[in-house]
Write a protein that holds these residues in place. Structure first.
Motif, PDB file in Angstrom:
ATOM      1  N   LEU A   1       0.826  -1.202   0.000  1.00  0.00           N
ATOM      2  CA  LEU A   1       0.000   0.000   0.000  1.00  0.00           C
ATOM      3  C   LEU A   1       0.866   1.260   0.000  1.00  0.00           C
ATOM      4  O   LEU A   1       0.581   2.215  -0.729  1.00  0.00           O
ATOM      5  CB  LEU A   1      -0.925   0.016   1.225  1.00  0.00           C
ATOM      6  N   VAL A   2       1.915   1.244   0.801  1.00  0.00           N
ATOM      7  CA  VAL A   2       2.828   2.388   0.843  1.00  0.00           C
ATOM      8  C   VAL A   2       3.494   2.575  -0.515  1.00  0.00           C
ATOM      9  O   VAL A   2       3.592   3.695  -1.021  1.00  0.00           O
ATOM     10  CB  VAL A   2       3.874   2.226   1.966  1.00  0.00           C
ATOM     11  N   ALA A   3       3.933   1.492  -1.131  1.00  0.00           N
ATOM     12  CA  ALA A   3       4.573   1.576  -2.445  1.00  0.00           C
ATOM     13  C   ALA A   3       3.593   2.115  -3.489  1.00  0.00           C
ATOM     14  O   ALA A   3       3.963   2.958  -4.319  1.00  0.00           O
ATOM     15  CB  ALA A   3       5.108   0.207  -2.861  1.00  0.00           C
ATOM     16  N   GLU A   4       2.356   1.649  -3.455  1.00  0.00           N
ATOM     17  CA  GLU A   4       1.340   2.142  -4.394  1.00  0.00           C
ATOM     18  C   GLU A   4       1.089   3.628  -4.175  1.00  0.00           C
ATOM     19  O   GLU A   4       0.958   4.389  -5.130  1.00  0.00           O
ATOM     20  CB  GLU A   4       0.031   1.360  -4.224  1.00  0.00           C
ATOM     21  N   PHE A   5       1.026   4.047  -2.924  1.00  0.00           N
ATOM     22  CA  PHE A   5       0.810   5.447  -2.604  1.00  0.00           C
ATOM     23  C   PHE A   5       1.975   6.293  -3.112  1.00  0.00           C
ATOM     24  O   PHE A   5       1.773   7.348  -3.721  1.00  0.00           O
ATOM     25  CB  PHE A   5       0.638   5.627  -1.094  1.00  0.00           C
ATOM     26  N   GLN A   6       3.189   5.837  -2.884  1.00  0.00           N
ATOM     27  CA  GLN A   6       4.365   6.573  -3.350  1.00  0.00           C
ATOM     28  C   GLN A   6       4.379   6.682  -4.866  1.00  0.00           C
ATOM     29  O   GLN A   6       4.709   7.737  -5.422  1.00  0.00           O
ATOM     30  CB  GLN A   6       5.645   5.909  -2.843  1.00  0.00           C
ATOM     31  N   ASP A   7       4.007   5.615  -5.552  1.00  0.00           N
ATOM     32  CA  ASP A   7       3.917   5.654  -7.015  1.00  0.00           C
ATOM     33  C   ASP A   7       2.881   6.683  -7.462  1.00  0.00           C
ATOM     34  O   ASP A   7       3.118   7.452  -8.406  1.00  0.00           O
ATOM     35  CB  ASP A   7       3.550   4.283  -7.576  1.00  0.00           C
ATOM     36  N   ALA A   8       1.738   6.700  -6.792  1.00  0.00           N
ATOM     37  CA  ALA A   8       0.680   7.643  -7.152  1.00  0.00           C
ATOM     38  C   ALA A   8       1.142   9.087  -6.923  1.00  0.00           C
ATOM     39  O   ALA A   8       0.860   9.970  -7.735  1.00  0.00           O
ATOM     40  CB  ALA A   8      -0.583   7.356  -6.344  1.00  0.00           C
ATOM     41  N   VAL A   9       1.857   9.315  -5.835  1.00  0.00           N
ATOM     42  CA  VAL A   9       2.359  10.657  -5.548  1.00  0.00           C
ATOM     43  C   VAL A   9       3.345  11.096  -6.627  1.00  0.00           C
ATOM     44  O   VAL A   9       3.296  12.237  -7.103  1.00  0.00           O
ATOM     45  CB  VAL A   9       3.007  10.715  -4.143  1.00  0.00           C
ATOM     46  N   MET A  10       4.226  10.205  -7.033  1.00  0.00           N
ATOM     47  CA  MET A  10       5.198  10.549  -8.073  1.00  0.00           C
ATOM     48  C   MET A  10       4.495  10.828  -9.404  1.00  0.00           C
ATOM     49  O   MET A  10       4.845  11.774 -10.114  1.00  0.00           O
ATOM     50  CB  MET A  10       6.233   9.437  -8.238  1.00  0.00           C
ATOM     51  N   GLU A  11       3.496  10.026  -9.745  1.00  0.00           N
ATOM     52  CA  GLU A  11       2.745  10.260 -10.977  1.00  0.00           C
ATOM     53  C   GLU A  11       2.059  11.617 -10.935  1.00  0.00           C
ATOM     54  O   GLU A  11       2.050  12.356 -11.928  1.00  0.00           O
ATOM     55  CB  GLU A  11       1.712   9.150 -11.194  1.00  0.00           C
ATOM     56  N   LEU A  12       1.487  11.952  -9.797  1.00  0.00           N
ATOM     57  CA  LEU A  12       0.826  13.246  -9.646  1.00  0.00           C
ATOM     58  C   LEU A  12       1.832  14.382  -9.767  1.00  0.00           C
ATOM     59  O   LEU A  12       1.564  15.400 -10.416  1.00  0.00           O
ATOM     60  CB  LEU A  12       0.122  13.311  -8.292  1.00  0.00           C
ATOM     61  N   TYR A  13       3.000  14.224  -9.171  1.00  0.00           N
ATOM     62  CA  TYR A  13       4.052  15.240  -9.242  1.00  0.00           C
ATOM     63  C   TYR A  13       4.429  15.522 -10.703  1.00  0.00           C
ATOM     64  O   TYR A  13       4.460  16.672 -11.138  1.00  0.00           O
ATOM     65  CB  TYR A  13       5.276  14.772  -8.461  1.00  0.00           C
ATOM     66  N   PHE A  14       4.685  14.463 -11.466  1.00  0.00           N
ATOM     67  CA  PHE A  14       5.083  14.648 -12.860  1.00  0.00           C
ATOM     68  C   PHE A  14       3.921  15.153 -13.718  1.00  0.00           C
ATOM     69  O   PHE A  14       4.132  15.932 -14.654  1.00  0.00           O
ATOM     70  CB  PHE A  14       5.700  13.371 -13.427  1.00  0.00           C
ATOM     71  N   ALA A  15       2.706  14.737 -13.400  1.00  0.00           N
ATOM     72  CA  ALA A  15       1.543  15.238 -14.135  1.00  0.00           C
ATOM     73  C   ALA A  15       1.384  16.739 -13.909  1.00  0.00           C
ATOM     74  O   ALA A  15       1.109  17.489 -14.850  1.00  0.00           O
ATOM     75  CB  ALA A  15       0.280  14.499 -13.701  1.00  0.00           C
ATOM     76  N   ARG A  16       1.588  17.186 -12.676  1.00  0.00           N
ATOM     77  CA  ARG A  16       1.469  18.619 -12.382  1.00  0.00           C
ATOM     78  C   ARG A  16       2.565  19.412 -13.095  1.00  0.00           C
ATOM     79  O   ARG A  16       2.316  20.515 -13.579  1.00  0.00           O
ATOM     80  CB  ARG A  16       1.531  18.861 -10.882  1.00  0.00           C
ATOM     81  N   LYS A  17       3.782  18.854 -13.147  1.00  0.00           N
ATOM     82  CA  LYS A  17       4.862  19.531 -13.878  1.00  0.00           C
ATOM     83  C   LYS A  17       4.495  19.647 -15.353  1.00  0.00           C
ATOM     84  O   LYS A  17       4.722  20.684 -15.982  1.00  0.00           O
ATOM     85  CB  LYS A  17       6.179  18.765 -13.718  1.00  0.00           C
ATOM     86  N   ARG A  18       3.955  18.587 -15.922  1.00  0.00           N
ATOM     87  CA  ARG A  18       3.568  18.585 -17.331  1.00  0.00           C
ATOM     88  C   ARG A  18       2.440  19.589 -17.577  1.00  0.00           C
ATOM     89  O   ARG A  18       2.452  20.316 -18.576  1.00  0.00           O
ATOM     90  CB  ARG A  18       3.140  17.173 -17.750  1.00  0.00           C
ATOM     91  N   ILE A  19       1.473  19.641 -16.675  1.00  0.00           N
ATOM     92  CA  ILE A  19       0.377  20.593 -16.812  1.00  0.00           C
ATOM     93  C   ILE A  19       0.912  22.019 -16.783  1.00  0.00           C
ATOM     94  O   ILE A  19       0.509  22.856 -17.594  1.00  0.00           O
ATOM     95  CB  ILE A  19      -0.680  20.371 -15.706  1.00  0.00           C
TER      96      ILE A  19
END
Length: 48
Positions: free
Chosen positions: A8-26
């Motif tokens: 669960l922690v690993a999935e959460f960390q992956d989701a946070v990283m995806e969100l970080y890069f998505a926000r940079k792209r936006i």
């Protein structure tokens, strides 16, 4: 399917990283969009 706490922690960390890069792209796309709008406005004003 149940996840372990570690999974669960690993999935959460992956989701946070995806969100970080998505926000940079936006942010990049918003900047690019503003530049293109400015160029279009300038072209319209000059009669091109």
């Amino acid at each position: 399917m149940e996840l372990t706490p570690e999974q669960l922690v690993a999935e959460f960390q992956d989701a946070v990283m995806e969100l970080y890069f998505a926000r940079k792209r936006i942010a990049h796309l918003e900047t690019e969009n503003a530049e293109l709008k400015a160029r279009l406005t300038a072209a319209d004003a000059s009669g091109e």
